[in-house]
Design a protein around this motif. Structure first.
Motif, mmCIF file in Angstrom:
data_model
loop_
_atom_site.group_PDB
_atom_site.id
_atom_site.type_symbol
_atom_site.label_atom_id
_atom_site.label_comp_id
_atom_site.label_asym_id
_atom_site.label_seq_id
_atom_site.Cartn_x
_atom_site.Cartn_y
_atom_site.Cartn_z
ATOM 1 N N PRO A 96 0.832 -1.198 0.000
ATOM 2 C CA PRO A 96 0.000 0.000 0.000
ATOM 3 C C PRO A 96 0.875 1.259 0.000
ATOM 4 C CG PRO A 96 -0.855 -1.600 1.556
ATOM 5 C CD PRO A 96 0.478 -2.121 1.105
ATOM 6 N N LYS A 100 -2.613 1.518 -5.326
ATOM 7 C CA LYS A 100 -3.921 1.946 -4.838
ATOM 8 C C LYS A 100 -4.863 0.738 -4.836
ATOM 9 C CE LYS A 100 -2.136 5.960 -4.736
ATOM 10 N NZ LYS A 100 -1.530 6.371 -3.443
ATOM 11 N N PRO A 101 -5.762 0.662 -3.888
ATOM 12 C CA PRO A 101 -6.589 -0.545 -3.778
ATOM 13 C C PRO A 101 -7.454 -0.823 -4.988
ATOM 14 C CG PRO A 101 -7.308 1.151 -2.220
ATOM 15 C CD PRO A 101 -6.000 1.594 -2.771
ATOM 16 N N ILE A 123 -0.479 -8.527 1.819
ATOM 17 C CA ILE A 123 -0.375 -7.091 2.061
ATOM 18 C C ILE A 123 0.872 -6.820 2.899
ATOM 19 C CG2 ILE A 123 -1.480 -5.052 3.060
ATOM 20 C CD1 ILE A 123 -2.929 -6.173 0.621
ATOM 21 N N SER A 125 2.929 -4.077 4.719
ATOM 22 C CA SER A 125 2.699 -2.715 5.212
ATOM 23 C C SER A 125 3.902 -1.806 5.008
ATOM 24 C CB SER A 125 2.305 -2.756 6.688
ATOM 25 O OG SER A 125 1.057 -3.401 6.840
ATOM 26 N N ARG A 148 -3.302 1.977 7.651
ATOM 27 C CA ARG A 148 -3.559 2.103 6.205
ATOM 28 C C ARG A 148 -3.798 0.728 5.582
ATOM 29 N NH1 ARG A 148 0.795 5.010 2.462
ATOM 30 N NH2 ARG A 148 2.117 3.323 3.246
ATOM 31 N N SER A 149 -2.982 -0.265 5.971
ATOM 32 C CA SER A 149 -3.158 -1.608 5.424
ATOM 33 C C SER A 149 -4.514 -2.192 5.797
ATOM 34 C CB SER A 149 -2.042 -2.526 5.919
ATOM 35 O OG SER A 149 -0.803 -2.149 5.377
ATOM 36 N N GLU A 151 -7.287 -0.522 6.284
ATOM 37 C CA GLU A 151 -8.262 0.100 5.379
ATOM 38 C C GLU A 151 -8.143 -0.480 3.971
ATOM 39 O OE1 GLU A 151 -8.635 4.293 5.038
ATOM 40 O OE2 GLU A 151 -9.014 4.610 7.179
ATOM 41 N N PHE A 152 -6.911 -0.708 3.521
ATOM 42 C CA PHE A 152 -6.669 -1.274 2.192
ATOM 43 C C PHE A 152 -7.401 -2.607 2.053
ATOM 44 C CE2 PHE A 152 -4.353 -3.152 -1.288
ATOM 45 C CZ PHE A 152 -3.790 -2.105 -2.005
ATOM 46 N N TYR A 172 -8.573 6.138 2.296
ATOM 47 C CA TYR A 172 -9.219 5.797 1.026
ATOM 48 C C TYR A 172 -10.682 6.228 1.040
ATOM 49 C CZ TYR A 172 -5.038 2.910 0.822
ATOM 50 O OH TYR A 172 -3.736 2.477 0.844
#
Length: 367
Positions: A96, A100-101, A123, A125, A148-149, A151-152, A172
């Motif tokens: 991430p 972008k996801p 994933i 991080s 952040r991960s 949310e990803f 995001y």
């Protein structure tokens, strides 16, 4: 003729690191008959599939360093490996920030469609600040990277399972987004993640399907397994556990230990120290100071993910016994690395995996 050892739903799974970066899986000047080329890796994947490996994990690197001068991009590289195989599932490492996801969701949905549901995601991080600085990506502090991960992963799941998906997080934003076609796998491709810190374990318990632990002793791994599983249970979830291990399987224990000694004696000390400095800085940056590599010795760091610590070093019988000990503390998957990948994956498949299956069958019949 298939060489696959008999498995059941409760059988341990086996994976190998894809050498899609140069330099092999140890930071050493010892000879490594391993290549980062696509031709080598296609053949390696076919060997692994033939002998019953379930997964391959492609690496993500954006910059050279620590012996890895060249790096193939993992999404495209993994698709090429998948085209060369029929059953093997490839876990694609994604970072991430650079990715972008929505891009990842679309890429992997297409690959999943093209390969009959054989793609998964890991994933990462991020731990290497120098890499983020080199490519102009904003560097977040330790726990924020895991936030952040998290949310990803939530976004990936939403895109892959919902139409008109909306999400409003700190990192995001999505508004009524629909992806078509979605992946073949339901509810979605498997989601892996690693880490040792509290933030990593908390994140895994909330959103991931699999948690990867660095190599460690039985006691150290058990503590992580118990913690992640209890946290997941509190969230009303279950999670599977994978463990990293560098395998040195030889006809005698003395021969295997001699190989380990040679790897360490021929370590690229300058590269190991540079890796160790960056890695330990990342691990100790967690609030509790116990992230990846925080307690690794110089010898441990010769193998990127503490693979020597797991001690799958010895005869096939010794290694099989240690693998069963890992299963008994709750491990579901062994992620393996080798000095000479093609020949050693084949040796492991011929001489170690059948012993593991025999021991698993005895365990099942005794229960």
């Amino acid at each position: 003729m298939s060489q696959i050892s008999k498995q059941t739903d409760n059988s341990l799974k086996f994976a190998y690191w894809v050498p899609n970066v140069s330099g092999g899986l140890v930071i050493s000047k010892i000879e490594q008959r391993t290549s980062w080329s696509i031709e080598y890796n296609k053949k390696l994947a076919q060997i692994a599939e033939q002998y019953g490996f379930d997964y391959a994990l492609s690496q993500i690197r954006f910059t050279a360093g620590y012996g890895a001068e060249y790096q193939h991009e993992p999404v495209a590289f993994s698709h090429s490996i998948l085209e060369a195989t029929e059953k093997l599932k490839v876990i694609i490492a994604i970072l991430p920030g650079p990715w972008k996801p929505v891009t990842v969701a679309k890429q992997l949905a297409t690959i999943d469609q093209l390969t009959n549901g054989r793609v998964a995601i890991n994933i990462v991080s991020g731990w290497f600040k120098g890499e983020f600085n080199a490519i102009g990506e904003h560097w977040l502090e330790h726990d924020e990277r895991y936030n952040r991960s998290e949310e990803f992963i939530k976004v990936l799941k939403g895109i892959w399972t919902e139409d008109n998906f909306s999400f409003h997080g700190n990192f995001y934003q999505f508004n009524n987004y629909t992806l078509k076609p979605k992946p073949l796998q339901t509810p979605h491709p498997e989601i892996f993640q690693g880490g040792t810190s509290r933030a990593a374990r908390d994140m895994g318990s909330k959103v991931s399907d699999w948690y990867f632990a660095n190599g460690n002793t039985i006691e150290g791994i058990k503590a992580q397994v118990d913690d992640v599983r209890s946290k997941a249970a509190a969230e009303g979830r279950t999670i599977k556990i994978g463990v990293n291990a560098f395998v040195i399987a030889r006809a005698s224990e003395e021969e295997a230990k001699a190989v380990l000694q040679e790897i360490v004696e021929k370590a690229d000390i300058e590269a190991v120290q540079a890796f160790g400095h960056a890695a330990k800085q990342a691990g100790q940056a967690s609030p509790e100071g116990e992230g990846n590599w925080a307690k690794s010795t110089l010898e441990d760091l010769v193998q990127y993910n503490d693979g020597f610590k797991t001690n799958l070093i010895g005869t096939p019988e010794q290694i099989a016994d240690r693998i069963i000990a890992l299963k008994n503390i709750g491990v579901d998957l062994i992620l393996t690395a080798y000095l000479h990948f093609q020949e050693e994956v084949a040796y492991f498949g011929k001489h170690v995996l059948p012993l593991v299956r025999e021991r698993e069958n005895k365990l099942s019949s005794n229960n």
